[in-house]
Every structure is written in C-alpha cells, then in structure tokens.
Write an enzyme that holds these catalytic residues in place. Sequence first.
Site, PDB file in Angstrom:
ATOM      1  N   TYR A   1      62.213  39.621  73.280  1.00 16.09           N
ATOM      2  CA  TYR A   1      61.498  40.259  74.384  1.00 16.09           C
ATOM      3  C   TYR A   1      60.514  39.266  74.996  1.00 16.09           C
ATOM      4  O   TYR A   1      59.888  38.483  74.288  1.00 16.09           O
ATOM      5  CB  TYR A   1      60.687  41.466  73.891  1.00 16.09           C
ATOM      6  CG  TYR A   1      61.470  42.649  73.385  1.00 16.09           C
ATOM      7  CD1 TYR A   1      62.848  42.584  73.167  1.00 16.09           C
ATOM      8  CD2 TYR A   1      60.827  43.846  73.099  1.00 16.09           C
ATOM      9  CE1 TYR A   1      63.542  43.681  72.687  1.00 16.09           C
ATOM     10  CE2 TYR A   1      61.522  44.949  72.614  1.00 16.09           C
ATOM     11  CZ  TYR A   1      62.874  44.852  72.402  1.00 16.09           C
ATOM     12  OH  TYR A   1      63.557  45.937  71.924  1.00 16.09           O
TER      13      TYR A   1
ATOM     14  N   ASN B   1      72.436  51.190  74.165  1.00 15.97           N
ATOM     15  CA  ASN B   1      71.521  51.841  75.111  1.00 15.97           C
ATOM     16  C   ASN B   1      72.004  53.242  75.466  1.00 15.97           C
ATOM     17  O   ASN B   1      71.224  54.202  75.523  1.00 15.97           O
ATOM     18  CB  ASN B   1      71.415  51.015  76.397  1.00 15.97           C
ATOM     19  CG  ASN B   1      70.580  49.758  76.238  1.00 15.97           C
ATOM     20  OD1 ASN B   1      69.907  49.574  75.241  1.00 15.97           O
ATOM     21  ND2 ASN B   1      70.639  48.887  77.228  1.00 15.97           N
TER      22      ASN B   1
ATOM     23  N   HIS C   1      50.137  53.455  71.676  1.00 15.07           N
ATOM     24  CA  HIS C   1      51.098  52.444  72.106  1.00 15.07           C
ATOM     25  C   HIS C   1      50.428  51.114  72.409  1.00 15.07           C
ATOM     26  O   HIS C   1      51.096  50.134  72.730  1.00 15.07           O
ATOM     27  CB  HIS C   1      51.839  52.984  73.354  1.00 15.07           C
ATOM     28  CG  HIS C   1      52.989  52.152  73.797  1.00 15.07           C
ATOM     29  ND1 HIS C   1      52.987  51.445  74.986  1.00 15.07           N
ATOM     30  CD2 HIS C   1      54.203  51.922  73.238  1.00 15.07           C
ATOM     31  CE1 HIS C   1      54.132  50.819  75.137  1.00 15.07           C
ATOM     32  NE2 HIS C   1      54.899  51.087  74.085  1.00 15.07           N
TER      33      HIS C   1
ATOM     34  N   HIS D   1      59.678  42.499  79.111  1.00 16.23           N
ATOM     35  CA  HIS D   1      58.855  43.534  78.506  1.00 16.23           C
ATOM     36  C   HIS D   1      57.380  43.423  78.868  1.00 16.23           C
ATOM     37  O   HIS D   1      56.607  44.347  78.623  1.00 16.23           O
ATOM     38  CB  HIS D   1      59.027  43.484  76.975  1.00 16.23           C
ATOM     39  CG  HIS D   1      58.511  44.665  76.242  1.00 16.23           C
ATOM     40  ND1 HIS D   1      57.349  44.638  75.495  1.00 16.23           N
ATOM     41  CD2 HIS D   1      58.978  45.932  76.141  1.00 16.23           C
ATOM     42  CE1 HIS D   1      57.143  45.823  74.948  1.00 16.23           C
ATOM     43  NE2 HIS D   1      58.108  46.633  75.328  1.00 16.23           N
TER      44      HIS D   1
ATOM     45  N   ARG E   1      61.895  46.130  85.376  1.00 13.41           N
ATOM     46  CA  ARG E   1      63.144  45.904  84.655  1.00 13.41           C
ATOM     47  C   ARG E   1      64.063  47.119  84.687  1.00 13.41           C
ATOM     48  O   ARG E   1      65.253  47.016  84.928  1.00 13.41           O
ATOM     49  CB  ARG E   1      62.845  45.552  83.198  1.00 13.41           C
ATOM     50  CG  ARG E   1      64.096  45.244  82.382  1.00 13.41           C
ATOM     51  CD  ARG E   1      63.802  45.313  80.902  1.00 13.41           C
ATOM     52  NE  ARG E   1      63.686  46.685  80.433  1.00 13.41           N
ATOM     53  CZ  ARG E   1      62.834  47.081  79.490  1.00 13.41           C
ATOM     54  NH1 ARG E   1      61.986  46.222  78.969  1.00 13.41           N
ATOM     55  NH2 ARG E   1      62.803  48.331  79.096  1.00 13.41           N
TER      56      ARG E   1
ATOM     57  N   ARG F   1      59.360  56.291  68.274  1.00 18.76           N
ATOM     58  CA  ARG F   1      60.724  56.809  68.172  1.00 18.76           C
ATOM     59  C   ARG F   1      61.683  55.799  67.551  1.00 18.76           C
ATOM     60  O   ARG F   1      61.747  54.640  67.940  1.00 18.76           O
ATOM     61  CB  ARG F   1      61.231  57.204  69.559  1.00 18.76           C
ATOM     62  CG  ARG F   1      62.642  57.810  69.538  1.00 18.76           C
ATOM     63  CD  ARG F   1      63.069  58.214  70.923  1.00 18.76           C
ATOM     64  NE  ARG F   1      62.366  59.386  71.387  1.00 18.76           N
ATOM     65  CZ  ARG F   1      61.917  59.532  72.634  1.00 18.76           C
ATOM     66  NH1 ARG F   1      62.076  58.572  73.513  1.00 18.76           N
ATOM     67  NH2 ARG F   1      61.311  60.634  72.989  1.00 18.76           N
TER      68      ARG F   1
END
Length: 721
Positions: free
Chosen positions: A500, A57, A467, A624, A596, A437
């Site tokens: 997720y 991360n 998205h 998610h 989150r 990305r």
Amino acid sequence: MPKSKKTNPAINLSDAQYYINRELSWLQFNSRVLHEACDERTPLLERLKFLAIFSSNLDEFFMVRVAALKQQVEAKVNLLTPDGRTPQQQLDDIRSYLNPVVTKHNEQFERVLQPLLLNQGIYILDYIELNSKQRSYLDHYFKEQIFPVLTPLAVDPSHPFPYISNLSLNLAVVVKNPETEEEFFARVKVPSVLPRFLPLPSELGLQNNGKPVYWTGIPLEQAIAHNLEYLFPGMNIQECHPFRITRDADLELEEDEADDLLLAIEQELRKRRMGGTPVRLEIKSQTPEVLRCRLLQDLELTENDIYQVDGLLGLRDLMYFMALPLSALKELPRQSVVPYRLQRLREPNIDPDLLELEEGKDFFSIIREKDLLVHHPYQSFSGTVERFITHAAWDPNVLAIKMTLYRTSGDSPIVNALIAAAENGKQVSVLVELKARFDEENNIYWARRLEKVGVHVVYGLVGLKTHSKIVLVVRREKDRIRRYVHIGTGNYNPKTARLYTDLGLLSCREELGADLTDLFNFLTGYSLQKSYREILVAPVNMRDCFLGLIKREIENVKNGFSGRIVAKMNALVDPEIIAALYDASRTGVQIDLIIRGICCLRPGLKDISENIRVISIIGRFLEHSRIFYFYNNTQEEIYIGSADWMRRNLDRRVEVTTPIKDQDIAKDLQEILGIMLADNRQAWELQSDGSYIQRRPCDNCPEANSQKTFMSMALRSTNMT
C-alpha cells in the site's frame, strides 16, 4: 485588483441526478483492477495476480455490501440513496453490471492468459489432458494425500442438505445405485487445507519444443472429480459439477448490550465461521437445470443470485502462481530505502548492561532536528516506523508509549516491540480496534498477548471504530518531558506496508504531542474534549473543519482571488462534502481529486462541476494515502491523515488528520500530488456519466507512471549528501 464577485443561480445540489451510486462506483473500481489483468503492458504473472485481486475484492463486496442490501430488501427498507435508488434497484443494477464483467474476467483467464502461460512453460491443465504416467501419479497422490481428507455428504430424506461454508468450493455429485437404478445427490467439499493447484513432479512435466517447463499440474477439484469412485464405491458416478457459495460475513454486534466487548466479538466470529445467509451461488454454465434448481432450493436463493462461468471457479486462488521464481514475468523487485536522515542511526542496544545509546545518534535526536515525512512502500516501513517504536521500546529515557492498532500482521514486529517495552518497565497503552472487519480474530489474539505482559489494552469505543493511525512516545530529556508522535495514513502492518502507498509524519512539535495526549485521554478514559490545537479529529471537529476549509476557498474566489483544492483519498461518498465541492466549483474554485475507489461526485456537469476533475490511479501498489491541499490565497495549507470523505469516517470513526507545518515537507507533498495528477499510464479520468477512461501518453510524449517515478525518487534520495 480582485476580480468581481460571481453569483450563481439557485440549484438544488442534493438532487439525485448529481450523484453516482456508491455500489456501482465500487464496481467500476474493481473493473479498473480487472483492466490491469487485461492490459498487455502488465507482466504475465502480475496479470494473474490482478485476476485474483478482482475475484477476492468481489467476494468481499458480496459478503458485505450485497448482503446488507439483501437484508434491507427482506426488512422492506426502502430508503433512497443520494442517487435515488432503492435497495432492490441497487441489487438489480449490480447484477446487470456484473454479468458481462464476470464473463470477461473468466474469459481473460481461459482464453487469453492460459495460452500465454503455456508459451512460458506454465501448464494449468485439465485432467483429461494428462497422459497415462501423469494420471497414474495423480491417482496415487489422490489415494495417499487427498482421499483421507474428504468427507462425502449424502442428501436424502434421512440426510438433510449439509451446511456449506462461506467461499468454499464444492462438487455436486449425482450417483446411481446399479441394483435399484435409483439416483442420489451428494456434496463433496474441496478441502481448503490442501493447495488449490496440484503440481506434477518436474520429470512428468510436459515438454514444449525444447523450451523449459516451469510448472505442470491441475486444479485440485479435478483430481477429486476423476476419482469419485473411491468415495462412492459400488455406485455409478452419473455426473459431477463444481459450485461455490458466498455468505453474509458482516458481524452483527449490539455493543450497547455487550458487557464484555472482546467476548461478544469472539461469539460473533464463531457465527461468521459458520457463515450467515447465502448471497451468491457460482456455478459452471454447463450445470444441468435439475442440479441448478436443487441448489437454489436448498440454499434458498433465486435465479438472480446465480453467477455462471465457463471455466474455473474461485480465481482468487491464482495468487498461488506469484510464488513461481520467474522474475521475467513479474514487476521488477520493489526496493524500499531508508531516508537519508535515518541512515545515521545506530540500532538500540538491547543488552541490559549497555542500554545507553551514543549521544546524538538516537532516533529522537533526528526528529528533534526537523519533522520527517515517510512515504511507503518507497521508503522502508521497517526502517522508519518500526524502528521508531523499537527505539522507543528499548530507550531507557522513554517513559510511555501509546498507540492505536487497527490492523497489523500475524507476526507483528511492532506488537513484539510493545511487549518488550512493557517488560522493560515502560507504561504502554494500546487501543486495539476489535471491530476492524475481517481482522477481528487477529486483533483479539494480539490484545490478549499484550494484556498478559501488563500493557493497558483498550478495545475501542462504543458506537465508534478507531481508525486513526497514531503513536505517542513520552521521553524524559534532561530537565523536561518531550513527546514524539507518528501520525499516518496507513495501518501499522508491515505486510500491507509493502503493498500500500501511505504517508506518515514523525514530529516532536509540542502542539501535536499535546493534542495526541488529549486524544488518548478521550480514547482510554472519560473525556469530552471538543477542540484540539492542530489536529482534526473525527467525529469531533473534522467534518466542520473540512467544510470550513472548502468554504474559505469559496469566499476567496467571491472576493476576487484564486481558489484551489487538491485532495487524494480512497473514497468520496459524503453528500455534504460533495455538495460543498459543487458549490466551490460553481463559484470558480479549481478542484482536482485523486480518488482510488468509490467516487459519488459527478465531475464536468455544466453549471455544477465544470471546475472539478477526478482521476483514479490503479497500479502495482494500492493507493492508500490521504492528502488534502488548500490554496488559501497563497497561504497554502496541506494535511495528511487516516480519513476518507465518507460518512462513516467523518461521523462513525475516530480519525486523525494533521496539518503539515514544515514547509519542505509541504512542498514534498505538493510534488507528490503534482506527479500523480500528471500520470498518463495508471490514471483513469472519471466522466460525468460515471464511466472512466484510461489516460494514454500522447504521440511523442513519454510515459509518466507515478508509482515508478516515486520509486526512482526514493532511490535517488538515499544518495543525498
């Protein structure tokens, strides 16, 4: 009787004191990830996994967020964030926050987890700890397997400082010519094509008082460091120190000037592989000052860009140990189930001579009965969403399949199903978002494969990322055409669907089918669609609709009724939405937020956000899903979709959120929210100063772990009659 109206004194809700910095909020999130590695309740190998996730991360944070801030400083951009910080102030605050956290991260591995691993028969050793037999084995392994891959690069007036690739681990080596006494500097890259950790054969493993030994070995860089004489024969090795580089890895794409978006992104990917400007240098604290200065000078970095540790660099590679077959040191195996209603299905017959499905047993008849909600990873992705698309690909009555792909796996069964659908003569249209990305290269590969079989592939819209997570299936049924949809919160990626938490709605309601038809016309053709029957679409109407839903709760309270909002998402950043939530809180609307990651809203501020509570849940699965609940004076409304409350989602991406009309599903979603709000194991409460406090069960109270609860609920649901 309605309560009397409440009035509030005027307050500037855009004041910087009411906002938490986005970057510092993200760092708080990553610290919560690190806490899972420090928590003794977490199984040992899972603790290593969380150390690796923290490191991975942080790499991405530097490659994207820190790199962007450094570019702003270099360009002398001094726009203030909503919390009142300049780019340079943010960089300074990031460093101040990270220094002790990075130290904690490495100390957790070196001082806490390594001894625990030893007790469990896992020996991650230093080369100097090896006995003669072990050294002999590794020295031979070095000559046979490692040495041929290495390329030492000298640095002197005739050899300029070599290019150092992004996230690479390297050795800075100083050698001396014994004849001239002259010292030279060289760089050796630790090859990423080889495993980071080198295991010894089981017969050479250490013994631990008769206890079994499961793994013994050393880091790859140590095997290289102790065999440098083979790389520099005749020279005296003076010293050797590891270092690691992070570079700017965001794409700089001028879409308006790109005649071919796919070609333009491929060119940018080639630049990324080379890497952009260095933004971080990681070294060991024992690195001599002269080497430290040399690296800073050649990489054009400053002291503020150095992060030094005592121990191994690049702990993201600790994920390697999750492959060890030690179930006692891991979470219990995940059990995904197929929803009871779908257990009646027959698989589609892909024999071209026997394409008919048994009447009443196909996937579509199940959806016609009633809308279906799927909850991953507790319910199987392959047994629901993949199955839906596969059935559509082979069903002889399906005429067309349209979908958006933002991220998918390298061996995607969904893409293979789309290819099969095209080969079966169906009209298949797919929007592949090339600008996702770090997934651009994978998406280019799939886009080309799809095009080769005749799929209509669209590469996204100029200035917008697509998205949304949507599928539209058009099917001929007797004397009519019926449309089936899937609208989800997560990517069509079977790998991340196991890690997720996400939701998806399967429906054949006419309004949703018509809405997705209009949306796909917008995505693939020329359309100025400004309104939809039910769905909220960014950047068209979603922002205004959410603000309207918040305002409606405010008006209900002003009219003496109750107001309530519960929203679950990944991030809350948008200042306009935050100001609306502050306004709602000041009016008396009760607000619970389950966020989150980044949250720029400050809860619990007197006269501002006293009625807002924020929790973050960090656990085995990455939260998610996005759920939005509005009380609406007892006429409750609930939505799921792909968008967070961020400027990029509401203004710069194509997002879809759908209302839930089925009352049973609406109740299920309310139950999900309630279980998460009651979590006292994985939930963290955001304080008004931006810090988080982890919940703990009260004395004599049972532990309430929401993710474990959902796993149990899913298993029980398979036994429904």
